[in-house]
Design a protein around this motif. Structure first.
Motif: not given
Length: 162
Positions: A13-17, A33-36, A38-44, A62-66
């Protein structure tokens, strides 16, 4: 245009990117609650790959997906879409992430043994992840199931020329 269909967890998903070493809010970046988005998608890395090779990225990650969540998302996607001119990039995650449908919140939720139960999502009668894993989880069974799913999709993709 060739599609790059991506599945996975937070990494896909790009969490942390959107991490910036000059900003000392790293912990906050990983709070739900703080994931952006747009930024995640852009930088992933999936977006970087898509832009580099001229692909259209269709992200089902998706973040946390199994893994169960990913298999379900793929089936849902295939009901309405073909895989013509598609490359699939699938990031398998830990077998210690499970997904169940919760009547209380009327949705599928992924969880892992160390997570805390959330009454508003799971309902007041939910035994909790730790107890669920104690009662219903077997590592060998989960590993065998995941291997079967991977082999199934690999064969399916080969038959379609994906």
């Amino acid at each position: 245009m060739t599609k790059l269909l991506t599945l996975g967890c937070s990494w896909m998903e790009g969490v942390g990117s959107m991490y910036d070493p000059k900003i000392h809010k790293t912990k906050k970046l990983f709070q739900n609650d703080s994931h952006d988005q747009e930024l995640m998608a852009k930088n992933s890395f999936r977006t970087i790959l898509s832009e580099k090779y001229g692909f259209e990225n269709v992200n089902l990650g998706k973040g946390g997906a199994s893994n169960g969540s990913m298999f379900r998302r793929m089936l849902t996607y295939l009901r309405k879409n073909t895989l013509d001119d598609t490359i699939v990039l699938w990031g398998i995650t830990s077998i210690y992430r499970m997904e169940l449908f919760f009547n209380h919140s009327n949705r599928h939720l992924s969880f892992q043994p160390t997570q805390k139960a959330k009454t508003n999502l799971h309902g007041p009668d939910w035994i909790g992840p730790k107890e669920y894993f104690r009662q219903h989880f077997d590592e060998k069974v989960q590993l065998d199931h995941m291997i079967c799913e991977i082999c199934h999709y690999q064969h399916y993709f080969e038959l379609l020329g994906v």
